[in-house]
Write an enzyme that holds these catalytic residues in place. Sequence first.
Site, PDB file in Angstrom:
ATOM      1  N   ARG A  51      24.229  42.960  42.162  1.00 33.40           N
ATOM      2  CA  ARG A  51      25.465  42.938  41.333  1.00 33.40           C
ATOM      3  C   ARG A  51      25.247  41.850  40.087  1.00 33.40           C
ATOM      4  NH1 ARG A  51      31.442  41.928  42.442  1.00 33.40           N
ATOM      5  NH2 ARG A  51      30.686  40.218  43.380  1.00 33.40           N
TER       6      ARG A  51
ATOM      7  N   GLU B 281      37.597  48.209  39.120  1.00 34.26           N
ATOM      8  CA  GLU B 281      38.173  46.998  39.705  1.00 34.26           C
ATOM      9  C   GLU B 281      39.372  46.629  38.709  1.00 34.26           C
ATOM     10  OE1 GLU B 281      35.340  43.853  40.584  1.00 34.26           O
ATOM     11  OE2 GLU B 281      34.475  44.079  38.570  1.00 34.26           O
TER      12      GLU B 281
ATOM     13  N   HIS C  91      28.832  36.285  40.864  1.00 33.20           N
ATOM     14  CA  HIS C  91      29.620  35.299  41.727  1.00 33.20           C
ATOM     15  C   HIS C  91      28.822  34.283  42.798  1.00 33.20           C
ATOM     16  CE1 HIS C  91      33.090  36.680  39.457  1.00 33.20           C
ATOM     17  NE2 HIS C  91      33.057  37.841  40.177  1.00 33.20           N
TER      18      HIS C  91
HETATM   19  C1  3PY Z   1      36.332  42.309  44.000  1.00 32.58           C
HETATM   20  O1  3PY Z   1      36.981  42.424  44.930  1.00 32.58           O
HETATM   21  O2  3PY Z   1      36.731  42.278  42.629  1.00 32.58           O
HETATM   22  C2  3PY Z   1      34.710  42.312  43.910  1.00 32.58           C
HETATM   23  O3  3PY Z   1      34.124  42.375  42.748  1.00 32.58           O
HETATM   24  C3  3PY Z   1      34.326  42.363  45.352  1.00 32.58           C
HETATM   25  O4  3PY Z   1      32.617  42.686  45.071  1.00 32.58           O
HETATM   26 MG    MG Z   2      35.257  41.822  41.261  1.00 24.88          MG
END
Ligand code: 3PY
Ligand code: MG
Length: 273
Positions: free
Chosen positions: A79, A155, A54
């Site tokens: 990441r 996530e 990101h």
């Molecule tokens: C999220 O909160 O989705 C993330 O990927 C944080 O790094």
């Molecule tokens: Mg994320």
Amino acid sequence: MPGIGFTRIGRNPVKEALISGDATIGGWITFSSAVVAEAMAPLGFDWLAVDIQHSPVGWDTTVSCFRAIQLGGGVPMARIPWNDPVWMQRTLDAGAMGLIIPMINCEADAVKAVANMHYSPAGERSYGGSRLRPYVQGDWKSWSDANMLCVVMIETVEAAQHSDEILSVPGVDACFIGPVDLALSMGIRLDQMGPGTEHEALIQHVLQVGQKVGTPVGKHCNDGAEVRQRIAEGFQFLACASDARFMTKQAQDELAAAGVERRKTGSKKGELY
Ligand code: 3PY
Ligand code: MG
């Protein structure tokens, strides 16, 4: 003339700390700048992650960030954009000592991630000119197989529901909860996170699963106060906000201290960056 020399890398200290049950605190580089990485590296973070998913960071700058973090004594991590062998293998070759891999939703995703962190016969990583090779102690293949840190991101609701299987996959060193994507996958607004919410209950569920199967659990935190709270709860792999968050927050505070009322464009509740 001997030159100024360099420090050889023995074990990955983040991996060792996690195995010992200790907490580690990381910084997050989104500014696509090796100078920013170099400024952050000596501050005391246990690891620093370049966010390739990101941020607009380019490949050469990613390598420069890894160099800057290493020079400052930090553990370079990234990441990556996706659970993809191309991203994984290139980023490891570029000098990361560990990867944070997004959107790991099931056991098969975790198995695939682990396979691409290890050379044959343990895994499927292809052997090539890895940047860190001259810096490590001993044989590169053995060092790399033993020390690269595999952190899978939890996530989504699906991932939280499958966390038992995901965190039981051998070679998964830790997991890292992405609270924002988790909220989106639950269909809730970003201001509906926090104590007493279903979102927080899912986060605590993943922590309990990690503690049950013996895999460290982490989370991206809003600030240092949350890092402290999460460590007290038992989390071990914590990222503290981001370089962008640090800069914009400080800038807003200084403008406010100067009595200047300007546009309010900073991060809102629930935003990490
Ligand atoms: C999220 O909160 O989705 C993330 O990927 C944080 O790094
Ligand atoms: Mg994320």
